[in-house]
Design a protein around this motif. Sequence first.
Motif, PDB file in Angstrom:
ATOM      1  N   GLN A 295      24.675 -14.525 -37.820  1.00 42.30           N
ATOM      2  CA  GLN A 295      26.018 -13.928 -37.583  1.00 42.30           C
ATOM      3  C   GLN A 295      26.112 -12.236 -38.143  1.00 42.30           C
ATOM      4  O   GLN A 295      26.577 -11.643 -37.944  1.00 42.30           O
ATOM      5  N   LEU A 296      25.141 -12.207 -39.117  1.00 51.64           N
ATOM      6  CA  LEU A 296      24.929 -10.805 -39.928  1.00 51.64           C
ATOM      7  C   LEU A 296      24.499  -9.785 -38.810  1.00 51.64           C
ATOM      8  O   LEU A 296      24.409  -8.722 -39.022  1.00 51.64           O
ATOM      9  N   SER A 297      23.828 -10.124 -37.807  1.00 52.27           N
ATOM     10  CA  SER A 297      23.320  -9.400 -36.678  1.00 52.27           C
ATOM     11  C   SER A 297      24.244  -9.307 -35.564  1.00 52.27           C
ATOM     12  O   SER A 297      25.269  -9.942 -35.545  1.00 52.27           O
ATOM     13  N   LYS A 298      24.090  -8.396 -34.813  1.00 50.59           N
ATOM     14  CA  LYS A 298      24.958  -7.861 -33.920  1.00 50.59           C
ATOM     15  C   LYS A 298      24.451  -8.062 -32.608  1.00 50.59           C
ATOM     16  O   LYS A 298      23.258  -7.574 -32.212  1.00 50.59           O
ATOM     17  N   ALA A 299      24.924  -9.124 -31.725  1.00 49.15           N
ATOM     18  CA  ALA A 299      24.467  -9.556 -30.598  1.00 49.15           C
ATOM     19  C   ALA A 299      24.779  -8.648 -29.571  1.00 49.15           C
ATOM     20  O   ALA A 299      25.986  -8.465 -29.407  1.00 49.15           O
ATOM     21  N   GLU A 300      23.999  -8.076 -28.737  1.00 49.32           N
ATOM     22  CA  GLU A 300      24.261  -6.964 -27.597  1.00 49.32           C
ATOM     23  C   GLU A 300      23.599  -7.469 -26.289  1.00 49.32           C
ATOM     24  O   GLU A 300      22.287  -7.789 -26.165  1.00 49.32           O
TER      25      GLU A 300
ATOM     26  N   ALA B 131      18.519  -9.634 -20.758  1.00 44.92           N
ATOM     27  CA  ALA B 131      17.843  -9.307 -22.153  1.00 44.92           C
ATOM     28  C   ALA B 131      18.907  -8.824 -23.039  1.00 44.92           C
ATOM     29  O   ALA B 131      20.065  -8.425 -22.913  1.00 44.92           O
ATOM     30  N   PHE B 132      18.470  -9.273 -24.354  1.00 49.92           N
ATOM     31  CA  PHE B 132      19.664  -9.120 -25.612  1.00 49.92           C
ATOM     32  C   PHE B 132      18.872  -8.553 -26.603  1.00 49.92           C
ATOM     33  O   PHE B 132      17.744  -8.398 -26.852  1.00 49.92           O
ATOM     34  N   THR B 133      19.644  -7.716 -27.409  1.00 50.19           N
ATOM     35  CA  THR B 133      19.160  -7.223 -28.662  1.00 50.19           C
ATOM     36  C   THR B 133      20.049  -7.782 -29.797  1.00 50.19           C
ATOM     37  O   THR B 133      21.402  -7.814 -29.911  1.00 50.19           O
ATOM     38  N   LEU B 134      19.368  -8.206 -30.986  1.00 48.91           N
ATOM     39  CA  LEU B 134      20.063  -8.694 -31.987  1.00 48.91           C
ATOM     40  C   LEU B 134      19.736  -7.801 -33.330  1.00 48.91           C
ATOM     41  O   LEU B 134      18.556  -7.624 -33.726  1.00 48.91           O
TER      42      LEU B 134
ATOM     43  N   GLY C 224      16.909  -2.495 -38.404  1.00 52.14           N
ATOM     44  CA  GLY C 224      15.635  -3.618 -37.630  1.00 52.14           C
ATOM     45  C   GLY C 224      16.582  -4.403 -36.221  1.00 52.14           C
ATOM     46  O   GLY C 224      17.682  -4.351 -36.570  1.00 52.14           O
ATOM     47  N   ALA C 225      15.712  -4.947 -35.744  1.00 51.80           N
ATOM     48  CA  ALA C 225      16.217  -5.587 -34.365  1.00 51.80           C
ATOM     49  C   ALA C 225      15.152  -6.609 -33.882  1.00 51.80           C
ATOM     50  O   ALA C 225      14.024  -6.378 -34.226  1.00 51.80           O
ATOM     51  N   ILE C 226      15.978  -7.769 -33.157  1.00 55.32           N
ATOM     52  CA  ILE C 226      14.919  -8.612 -32.615  1.00 55.32           C
ATOM     53  C   ILE C 226      15.354  -8.502 -30.918  1.00 55.32           C
ATOM     54  O   ILE C 226      16.530  -8.503 -30.822  1.00 55.32           O
ATOM     55  N   PHE C 227      14.443  -8.162 -30.288  1.00 53.56           N
ATOM     56  CA  PHE C 227      14.590  -7.818 -28.665  1.00 53.56           C
ATOM     57  C   PHE C 227      13.940  -9.273 -28.031  1.00 53.56           C
ATOM     58  O   PHE C 227      13.086  -9.639 -28.301  1.00 53.56           O
ATOM     59  N   ILE C 228      15.116  -9.613 -27.148  1.00 56.45           N
ATOM     60  CA  ILE C 228      14.948 -10.953 -26.586  1.00 56.45           C
ATOM     61  C   ILE C 228      15.213 -10.596 -25.181  1.00 56.45           C
ATOM     62  O   ILE C 228      15.990 -10.001 -24.558  1.00 56.45           O
ATOM     63  N   SER C 229      14.115 -11.245 -24.270  1.00 56.42           N
ATOM     64  CA  SER C 229      14.176 -10.950 -22.657  1.00 56.42           C
ATOM     65  C   SER C 229      13.750 -12.448 -22.307  1.00 56.42           C
ATOM     66  O   SER C 229      12.972 -13.188 -22.666  1.00 56.42           O
ATOM     67  N   TYR C 230      14.514 -12.763 -21.025  1.00 59.85           N
ATOM     68  CA  TYR C 230      14.378 -14.039 -20.250  1.00 59.85           C
ATOM     69  C   TYR C 230      13.871 -13.822 -18.906  1.00 59.85           C
ATOM     70  O   TYR C 230      14.180 -12.933 -18.198  1.00 59.85           O
ATOM     71  N   LYS C 231      13.127 -14.766 -18.606  1.00 54.86           N
ATOM     72  CA  LYS C 231      12.576 -14.906 -17.194  1.00 54.86           C
ATOM     73  C   LYS C 231      12.610 -16.114 -16.616  1.00 54.86           C
ATOM     74  O   LYS C 231      12.221 -16.945 -17.205  1.00 54.86           O
ATOM     75  N   LYS C 232      12.713 -16.292 -15.345  1.00 52.89           N
ATOM     76  CA  LYS C 232      12.794 -17.576 -14.718  1.00 52.89           C
ATOM     77  C   LYS C 232      11.054 -17.670 -14.414  1.00 52.89           C
ATOM     78  O   LYS C 232      10.314 -16.776 -13.937  1.00 52.89           O
TER      79      LYS C 232
END
Length: 185
Positions: A54-59, A65-68, A75-83
């Motif tokens: 929760q200390l990160s900001k989820a967008e 596709a999301f960025t924490l 820094g950031a964690i970039f997340i992407s989803y694919k079928k």
Amino acid sequence: MKRRYVIAIITTMCVIGACKNEPIPKPKAEIRLEYPQGQPASLETENFSFQYNQLSKAEANKDQAFTLTYPDMKGAIFISYKKVTNNIDKLIIDAKRLSYEHAAKADNIVEQPYVNPEAGVYGALFEVQGNAASQSQFFVTDSVEHFLTGSVYFYTKPNYDSILPAAAYLQNDIRRIMETLRWKK
């Protein structure tokens, strides 16, 4: 008599000069970076859910596709989803290729497989050691329908020694994401 004064002055100067403290080198200081643990928060989409720090900001960026973002660490964690549509091999190869593209700047890349058959989550975490642009990447899949990838980036020039505490912290957050990931059917 003049000679005695000269000798007395020279002796006095030597005594005064000898009373100075010798410079003592100070030990090298090392900065101690500690980050708070943070409580888990949930991110849910129509295809998956997981817990993140929760200390990160989820967008949400764009379609699945999301960025924490971690403002304190820059820094950031970039997340992407694919079928998955009969292309699981290509998705895995692309995810691994992305990780190994950092090999030119990395000292080492450690691949850590992840298997959770109860939740149907399989994948790998790639720890990149050295001055690479991204310190960690991961992918997880159920091998049939869902595929999720993620990468860690810092908003600074990579200097592995300096960002190591933050990189380790974000790797632990990635592990939490992988361990709490649940697919929706």
